[in-house]
Design an enzyme around this catalytic site. Structure first.
Site, short mmCIF file in Angstrom:
data_model
loop_
_atom_site.label_atom_id
_atom_site.label_comp_id
_atom_site.label_asym_id
_atom_site.label_seq_id
_atom_site.Cartn_x
_atom_site.Cartn_y
_atom_site.Cartn_z
NE ARG A 23 52.99 15.05 50.18
CZ ARG A 23 53.00 16.01 51.10
NH1 ARG A 23 52.14 16.00 52.08
NH2 ARG A 23 53.90 16.98 51.03
CD GLN A 46 31.69 40.38 41.75
OE1 GLN A 46 31.23 41.34 42.31
NE2 GLN A 46 31.40 40.09 40.50
CG ASN A 48 32.83 37.14 38.67
OD1 ASN A 48 32.08 37.15 39.62
ND2 ASN A 48 33.26 38.26 38.10
NE ARG A 59 31.80 32.84 28.27
CZ ARG A 59 30.53 32.78 28.66
NH1 ARG A 59 29.89 33.87 29.00
NH2 ARG A 59 29.91 31.62 28.73
CG HIS A 62 33.24 41.82 28.51
ND1 HIS A 62 33.17 40.49 28.83
CD2 HIS A 62 32.45 41.98 27.43
CE1 HIS A 62 32.36 39.86 27.98
NE2 HIS A 62 31.92 40.75 27.12
CE LYS A 72 37.55 42.04 33.89
NZ LYS A 72 37.05 41.70 32.54
CG HIS A 119 39.78 40.08 30.15
ND1 HIS A 119 38.76 39.29 30.65
CD2 HIS A 119 40.82 39.26 29.94
CE1 HIS A 119 39.20 38.04 30.76
NE2 HIS A 119 40.45 38.00 30.33
CE1 TYR A 132 37.09 37.18 33.44
CE2 TYR A 132 35.89 35.16 33.88
CZ TYR A 132 36.32 36.13 33.00
OH TYR A 132 35.97 36.05 31.69
CE LYS A 168 26.33 43.62 27.72
NZ LYS A 168 26.16 43.42 29.16
CG ASP A 169 30.48 39.63 24.26
OD1 ASP A 169 30.13 40.55 25.02
OD2 ASP A 169 31.04 38.60 24.66
#
Length: 175
Positions: A23, A46, A48, A59, A62, A72, A119, A132, A168-169
Protein backbone atom coordinates in the site's frame (compact mmCIF):
# COMPACT_ATOMS: atom_id res chain seq x y z
CA UNK A 1 13.50 7.56 13.62
CA UNK A 2 17.21 8.00 13.04
CA UNK A 3 18.87 10.98 14.75
CA UNK A 4 22.03 12.09 12.93
CA UNK A 5 23.91 14.90 14.67
CA UNK A 6 25.16 17.62 12.33
CA UNK A 7 28.57 19.29 12.75
CA UNK A 8 26.77 21.93 14.87
CA UNK A 9 26.30 20.55 18.37
CA UNK A 10 22.67 20.00 19.31
CA UNK A 11 21.23 20.11 15.79
CA UNK A 12 20.12 16.91 14.08
CA UNK A 13 18.98 15.60 10.75
CA UNK A 14 16.13 13.24 11.52
CA UNK A 15 15.27 10.49 9.09
CA UNK A 16 12.07 8.53 9.29
CA UNK A 17 12.13 4.75 9.22
CA UNK A 18 9.67 3.35 6.69
CA UNK A 19 7.52 0.33 7.38
CA UNK A 20 6.53 -0.55 3.83
CA UNK A 21 4.08 -2.90 2.19
CA UNK A 22 2.08 -3.04 -1.05
CA UNK A 23 0.00 0.00 0.00
CA UNK A 24 2.95 2.33 0.59
CA UNK A 25 4.58 3.00 3.93
CA UNK A 26 3.98 4.10 7.50
CA UNK A 27 6.52 6.09 9.53
CA UNK A 28 6.69 8.02 12.76
CA UNK A 29 7.82 11.65 12.39
CA UNK A 30 7.50 12.73 16.00
CA UNK A 31 7.93 11.05 19.37
CA UNK A 32 8.21 13.07 22.57
CA UNK A 33 10.05 10.25 24.33
CA UNK A 34 12.65 9.77 21.58
CA UNK A 35 13.30 13.51 21.36
CA UNK A 36 13.72 13.70 25.13
CA UNK A 37 15.99 10.61 25.13
CA UNK A 38 18.26 12.40 22.59
CA UNK A 39 18.39 15.54 24.76
CA UNK A 40 16.20 17.55 22.40
CA UNK A 41 13.46 19.94 23.47
CA UNK A 42 10.24 17.91 23.10
CA UNK A 43 7.87 20.79 23.93
CA UNK A 44 6.19 21.72 20.68
CA UNK A 45 3.55 24.42 21.11
CA UNK A 46 2.98 25.81 17.62
CA UNK A 47 3.06 24.63 13.98
CA UNK A 48 3.57 26.89 10.98
CA UNK A 49 3.41 26.45 7.21
CA UNK A 50 5.43 28.50 4.74
CA UNK A 51 4.23 28.28 1.13
CA UNK A 52 6.62 29.63 -1.49
CA UNK A 53 5.37 30.04 -5.06
CA UNK A 54 8.72 30.46 -6.80
CA UNK A 55 12.06 28.70 -6.89
CA UNK A 56 14.73 31.00 -5.46
CA UNK A 57 12.65 32.35 -2.58
CA UNK A 58 14.96 32.94 0.37
CA UNK A 59 13.64 33.35 3.90
CA UNK A 60 15.95 34.04 6.83
CA UNK A 61 18.04 34.16 8.87
CA UNK A 62 15.53 34.28 11.76
CA UNK A 63 15.58 33.57 15.49
CA UNK A 64 14.01 34.66 18.77
CA UNK A 65 15.95 35.95 21.78
CA UNK A 66 15.48 35.14 25.47
CA UNK A 67 13.17 34.67 27.21
CA UNK A 68 11.46 33.21 24.13
CA UNK A 69 14.23 31.34 22.32
CA UNK A 70 12.79 28.59 20.19
CA UNK A 71 13.71 25.15 18.98
CA UNK A 72 12.34 24.16 15.57
CA UNK A 73 11.63 20.95 13.75
CA UNK A 74 11.49 21.66 10.00
CA UNK A 75 10.26 19.44 7.17
CA UNK A 76 9.60 20.17 3.51
CA UNK A 77 6.16 18.76 2.64
CA UNK A 78 6.11 19.80 -1.03
CA UNK A 79 8.99 20.67 -3.33
CA UNK A 80 12.53 21.15 -2.01
CA UNK A 81 14.56 23.55 0.12
CA UNK A 82 18.14 24.14 1.11
CA UNK A 83 17.77 24.61 4.86
CA UNK A 84 20.51 26.57 6.64
CA UNK A 85 21.27 27.13 10.31
CA UNK A 86 23.88 29.25 12.10
CA UNK A 87 25.04 28.62 15.66
CA UNK A 88 24.82 32.03 17.35
CA UNK A 89 25.46 30.77 20.89
CA UNK A 90 28.56 32.70 22.07
CA UNK A 91 29.70 29.93 24.45
CA UNK A 92 29.37 27.19 21.82
CA UNK A 93 32.40 25.48 20.28
CA UNK A 94 30.68 25.90 16.89
CA UNK A 95 29.81 29.61 17.40
CA UNK A 96 29.29 31.41 14.05
CA UNK A 97 29.47 28.18 12.06
CA UNK A 98 26.71 27.24 9.62
CA UNK A 99 25.28 24.03 8.24
CA UNK A 100 22.99 23.38 5.29
CA UNK A 101 20.96 20.38 4.18
CA UNK A 102 18.50 19.67 1.39
CA UNK A 103 15.05 18.82 2.71
CA UNK A 104 12.60 17.57 0.10
CA UNK A 105 9.13 16.15 0.00
CA UNK A 106 10.67 12.97 -1.41
CA UNK A 107 13.51 12.41 1.08
CA UNK A 108 11.30 12.97 4.17
CA UNK A 109 14.26 14.33 6.15
CA UNK A 110 13.70 16.80 8.97
CA UNK A 111 16.07 19.23 10.65
CA UNK A 112 15.97 19.79 14.40
CA UNK A 113 17.25 23.26 15.27
CA UNK A 114 17.92 23.95 18.95
CA UNK A 115 17.52 27.26 20.75
CA UNK A 116 20.31 29.72 19.96
CA UNK A 117 20.41 29.14 16.21
CA UNK A 118 19.43 31.41 13.33
CA UNK A 119 17.46 29.62 10.61
CA UNK A 120 16.62 30.23 6.98
CA UNK A 121 16.08 28.44 3.69
CA UNK A 122 15.95 28.90 -0.05
CA UNK A 123 13.46 27.10 -2.26
CA UNK A 124 14.86 24.82 -4.95
CA UNK A 125 11.52 24.28 -6.73
CA UNK A 126 8.35 26.22 -7.44
CA UNK A 127 5.36 25.59 -5.14
CA UNK A 128 7.43 24.56 -2.14
CA UNK A 129 5.80 24.14 1.25
CA UNK A 130 7.66 24.00 4.56
CA UNK A 131 6.15 22.73 7.82
CA UNK A 132 7.63 23.96 11.13
CA UNK A 133 6.98 22.72 14.64
CA UNK A 134 8.07 25.24 17.27
CA UNK A 135 8.89 24.98 20.97
CA UNK A 136 7.85 28.56 21.68
CA UNK A 137 5.04 30.85 20.62
CA UNK A 138 5.91 33.72 18.30
CA UNK A 139 6.80 36.89 20.21
CA UNK A 140 7.36 39.82 17.86
CA UNK A 141 9.31 41.74 20.51
CA UNK A 142 11.87 38.90 20.61
CA UNK A 143 12.04 38.25 16.86
CA UNK A 144 15.43 38.95 15.33
CA UNK A 145 17.45 38.16 12.25
CA UNK A 146 20.81 38.51 10.58
CA UNK A 147 21.50 38.97 6.90
CA UNK A 148 21.41 35.89 4.73
CA UNK A 149 24.67 36.98 3.07
CA UNK A 150 26.50 38.22 6.17
CA UNK A 151 30.26 37.89 5.56
CA UNK A 152 30.70 36.79 9.20
CA UNK A 153 29.30 33.38 8.22
CA UNK A 154 30.27 32.79 4.54
CA UNK A 155 27.15 30.71 3.85
CA UNK A 156 27.39 28.89 0.53
CA UNK A 157 23.84 29.10 -0.80
CA UNK A 158 22.96 26.79 -3.69
CA UNK A 159 21.20 29.54 -5.65
CA UNK A 160 22.72 33.00 -5.89
CA UNK A 161 20.94 34.81 -8.73
CA UNK A 162 17.43 36.26 -9.03
CA UNK A 163 16.59 35.50 -5.41
CA UNK A 164 13.23 36.56 -4.04
CA UNK A 165 13.83 38.08 -0.58
CA UNK A 166 11.57 40.23 1.56
CA UNK A 167 12.61 43.78 2.31
CA UNK A 168 12.73 42.89 6.01
CA UNK A 169 15.14 39.98 5.41
CA UNK A 170 17.32 42.12 3.13
CA UNK A 171 17.61 44.80 5.79
CA UNK A 172 18.53 42.73 8.84
CA UNK A 173 21.76 43.95 10.41
CA UNK A 174 25.08 42.23 9.98
CA UNK A 175 26.05 40.05 12.92
Amino acid sequence: MKFIETPLKGSYIIEIEHISDHRGFFARSWCEKEFRDHGLNPNLVQCNISFNAKKGTLRGMHYQIKPHEEAKLVRCTNGAIYDVIIDIRPQSSTFKQWFGVELTAKNYKMLYIPEGFAHGFETLEDDTEVFYQMSEFYHSECARGVRWNDPSFHIEWLLTENLIISEKDQNYPYF
